[in-house]
Write an enzyme that holds these catalytic residues in place. Structure first.
Site, mmCIF file in Angstrom:
data_model
loop_
_atom_site.group_PDB
_atom_site.id
_atom_site.type_symbol
_atom_site.label_atom_id
_atom_site.label_comp_id
_atom_site.label_asym_id
_atom_site.label_seq_id
_atom_site.Cartn_x
_atom_site.Cartn_y
_atom_site.Cartn_z
ATOM 1 C CG HIS A 73 -0.395 0.329 2.500
ATOM 2 N ND1 HIS A 73 -0.103 -0.621 3.460
ATOM 3 C CD2 HIS A 73 -0.056 1.521 3.052
ATOM 4 C CE1 HIS A 73 0.390 -0.032 4.532
ATOM 5 N NE2 HIS A 73 0.423 1.268 4.312
ATOM 6 C CG ASP A 120 0.059 -3.960 2.863
ATOM 7 O OD1 ASP A 120 0.513 -3.486 1.799
ATOM 8 O OD2 ASP A 120 -0.203 -3.274 3.867
ATOM 9 C CB SER A 205 2.883 1.643 5.994
ATOM 10 O OG SER A 205 1.701 2.086 6.597
#
EC number: 3.4.21.76
Length: 254
Positions: A73, A120, A205
């Site tokens: 992402h 992810d 992230s």
């Protein structure tokens, strides 16, 4: 999606799916952590916009002299051609001699599903080979499908904000976390900090979760809010992707 998620005791799998899809917030900061010893985590990478040095937006982990593993992402809305990968960093706003900077020559995705926050993970091939040493080193991968037991102690890290209203730190932060299996899925490693509000959140992230010296997770998302004490933090489970990673690495060898 039946069969995709384990059913934690007392939690229906479809309720868990609804929470993940409806309440997931992609992770970006370390809440309640502390400054890491400078250059003590030599596998950590910073992803930055090439036009704006120091503009960290995601983390990553060096797993091969030419490859960094991050969250899919992270580059969903940003072209990889606009990204610089920085290795050997501690203070992002300092011109540290230990830092090595790279562009990205190619990216490899593995069926990323943004609606359900599945798979992810993203491999970034660097434009040249990293120079390995004390300040820049490769993280060890787990065995394919290796699991972590409830209560395993791990280390999360990144340059994300220190709190919802707090500024972004200049220096690398880290946090001791504990693996939990409730409200988790087979695609994820989940962690909590017992008895206090601490964990991952907006801005870091893609960063690593290190357990027993091995890269077991990629910082992915939280449910509803950061450090809520109600829900664990979610990391992509690296052990699900080791065979895929090794295939990519072999295919990229000259």
């Amino acid at each position: 999606m039946s069969g995709s998620y384990p059913s934690p005791k007392g939690i229906h799998p479809f309720l868990l799916l609804a929470l993940v899809v409806g309440g997931a917030v992609q992770a970006s900061k370390i809440v309640g952590g502390h400054e890491a010893r400078p250059h003590s985590r030599p596998y950590v990478a910073s992803l930055q916009l090439s036009r704006f040095p120091g503009s960290h937006f995601c983390g990553g982990t060096l797993i091969h002299p030419r490859f960094v593993l991050t969250a899919a992402h992270c580059l969903q809305d940003i072209s990889w051609q606009l990204v610089t990968v920085v290795l050997g960093a501690h203070d992002l706003l300092s011109s540290e001699p230990e830092q090595q900077k790279f562009t990205i020559s190619q990216v490899f995705q593995n069926n990323y599903n943004p609606e359900e926050n599945l798979n992810d993970v993203l491999l970034l091939q660097l434009n040249r080979t990293a120079s390995l040493g004390k300040e820049v080193a490769v993280a060890s991968l787990p065995q394919q499908d290796q699991t972590l037991s409830q209560g395993t102690q791990c280390l999360a890290m990144g340059w994300g904000r220190l709190g919802t209203q707090a500024p972004t730190p200049r220096v690398l932060q880290e946090l001791n976390v504990t693996v939990v299996t409730f409200l988790c899925r087979e695609h994820n490693v989940c962690t909590l900090v017992p008895r206090r509000a601490a964990g991952i959140c907006f801005g870091d992230s893609g960063g690593p979760l290190i357990c027993n010296g091995i890269l077991h997770g990629v910082d992915s998302f939280v449910i509803r809010e950061c450090a809520s004490l109600q829900f664990p933090d979610f990391f992509a489970r690296v052990s699900m992707y080791v065979d895929w990673i090794q295939n990519v690495l072999r295919g990229a060898e000259p």
